[in-house]
Motif scaffolding. Structure first.
Motif, mmCIF file in Angstrom:
data_model
loop_
_atom_site.group_PDB
_atom_site.id
_atom_site.type_symbol
_atom_site.label_atom_id
_atom_site.label_comp_id
_atom_site.label_asym_id
_atom_site.label_seq_id
_atom_site.Cartn_x
_atom_site.Cartn_y
_atom_site.Cartn_z
ATOM 1 N N LYS A 1 -2.267 -6.753 -3.220
ATOM 2 C CA LYS A 1 -2.606 -5.720 -4.200
ATOM 3 C C LYS A 1 -3.005 -4.443 -3.481
ATOM 4 O O LYS A 1 -3.630 -4.478 -2.424
ATOM 5 N N ALA A 2 -2.641 -3.320 -4.087
ATOM 6 C CA ALA A 2 -3.025 -2.017 -3.542
ATOM 7 C C ALA A 2 -3.146 -1.023 -4.683
ATOM 8 O O ALA A 2 -2.490 -1.158 -5.718
ATOM 9 N N GLU A 3 -3.989 -0.027 -4.468
ATOM 10 C CA GLU A 3 -4.192 1.020 -5.469
ATOM 11 C C GLU A 3 -4.340 2.346 -4.744
ATOM 12 O O GLU A 3 -4.960 2.421 -3.674
ATOM 13 N N THR B 1 -3.477 7.201 -11.062
ATOM 14 C CA THR B 1 -3.765 6.009 -10.272
ATOM 15 C C THR B 1 -2.603 5.032 -10.434
ATOM 16 O O THR B 1 -2.199 4.730 -11.556
ATOM 17 N N VAL B 2 -2.079 4.570 -9.321
ATOM 18 C CA VAL B 2 -1.012 3.559 -9.350
ATOM 19 C C VAL B 2 -1.526 2.310 -8.655
ATOM 20 O O VAL B 2 -1.999 2.371 -7.520
ATOM 21 N N SER B 3 -1.460 1.197 -9.372
ATOM 22 C CA SER B 3 -1.848 -0.102 -8.824
ATOM 23 C C SER B 3 -0.604 -0.965 -8.716
ATOM 24 O O SER B 3 0.147 -1.096 -9.684
ATOM 25 N N VAL B 4 -0.392 -1.538 -7.550
ATOM 26 C CA VAL B 4 0.761 -2.413 -7.312
ATOM 27 C C VAL B 4 0.240 -3.804 -6.971
ATOM 28 O O VAL B 4 -0.555 -3.959 -6.049
ATOM 29 N N SER B 5 0.671 -4.792 -7.732
ATOM 30 C CA SER B 5 0.345 -6.194 -7.460
ATOM 31 C C SER B 5 1.658 -6.926 -7.222
ATOM 32 O O SER B 5 2.569 -6.866 -8.042
ATOM 33 N N GLU C 1 0.830 -1.209 0.000
ATOM 34 C CA GLU C 1 0.000 0.000 0.000
ATOM 35 C C GLU C 1 0.866 1.261 0.000
ATOM 36 O O GLU C 1 0.567 2.233 -0.701
ATOM 37 N N ILE D 1 3.386 -3.041 -11.673
ATOM 38 C CA ILE D 1 3.092 -1.667 -11.272
ATOM 39 C C ILE D 1 2.435 -0.992 -12.469
ATOM 40 O O ILE D 1 3.084 -0.766 -13.490
ATOM 41 N N ALA E 1 2.206 1.845 -3.516
ATOM 42 C CA ALA E 1 1.214 2.445 -4.413
ATOM 43 C C ALA E 1 1.051 3.932 -4.111
ATOM 44 O O ALA E 1 0.977 4.763 -5.021
ATOM 45 N N ARG E 2 1.000 4.275 -2.846
ATOM 46 C CA ARG E 2 0.849 5.673 -2.434
ATOM 47 C C ARG E 2 2.061 6.505 -2.888
ATOM 48 O O ARG E 2 1.907 7.602 -3.426
#
Length: 131
Positions: free
Chosen positions: A118-120, A94-98, A33, A76, A36-37
């Motif tokens: 996962k985080a966005e 928007t950034v999504s990290v898996s 998280e 990413i 992503a932030r």
């Protein structure tokens, strides 16, 4: 008395190990998280819009490396959007990290399996950033 202790001790140890495992997984999730932030915030204040995606990926990857989260598979994704407000249109990033983390890295070395984290995060692009 010794028989009861012999029966309860392994169960207590397993319970403690499960609590530690849950804590480590939760900590890794918090790191994803944070990545992503950091990626979204970095892209939103990037001085060069053409480099914003690369800057976001680098920032997210740096957070993961700094906290020692090693992903077996890492994705990413950086996206753009708009937000209509009474004050006008705002551009968002928007950034999504898996991240798929091996349980052996989190819990006990050699433990098979993995956990997908996962985080966005969405950040408004700073319209006053340096040009």
């Amino acid at each position: 008395m010794a028989i009861e202790a012999a029966i309860l001790a392994p169960a207590l140890v397993v319970f403690i190990l499960l609590a530690v495992a849950a804590g480590r997984i939760q900590t890794a999730g918090g790191t994803v998280e944070a990545a992503a932030r950091a990626g979204a915030r970095t892209a939103s204040i990037s001085r060069e819009p053409a480099r914003a995606d690369a800057d976001a990926r680098a920032a997210a990857d740096a957070v993961l490396r700094q906290d020692g989260v090693s992903c077996q598979r890492l994705d990413i994704a950086v996206g753009r959007g708009e937000l209509e407000t009474p004050a006008g249109r705002l551009v968002t990033v928007t950034v999504s990290v898996s991240c798929e983390v091996g349980l052996g890295d989190l819990v006990v070395p050699g433990l098979p399996g993995s956990k997908a984290l996962k985080a966005e995060f969405v950040s408004v692009v700073d319209r006053y950033r340096g040009q």
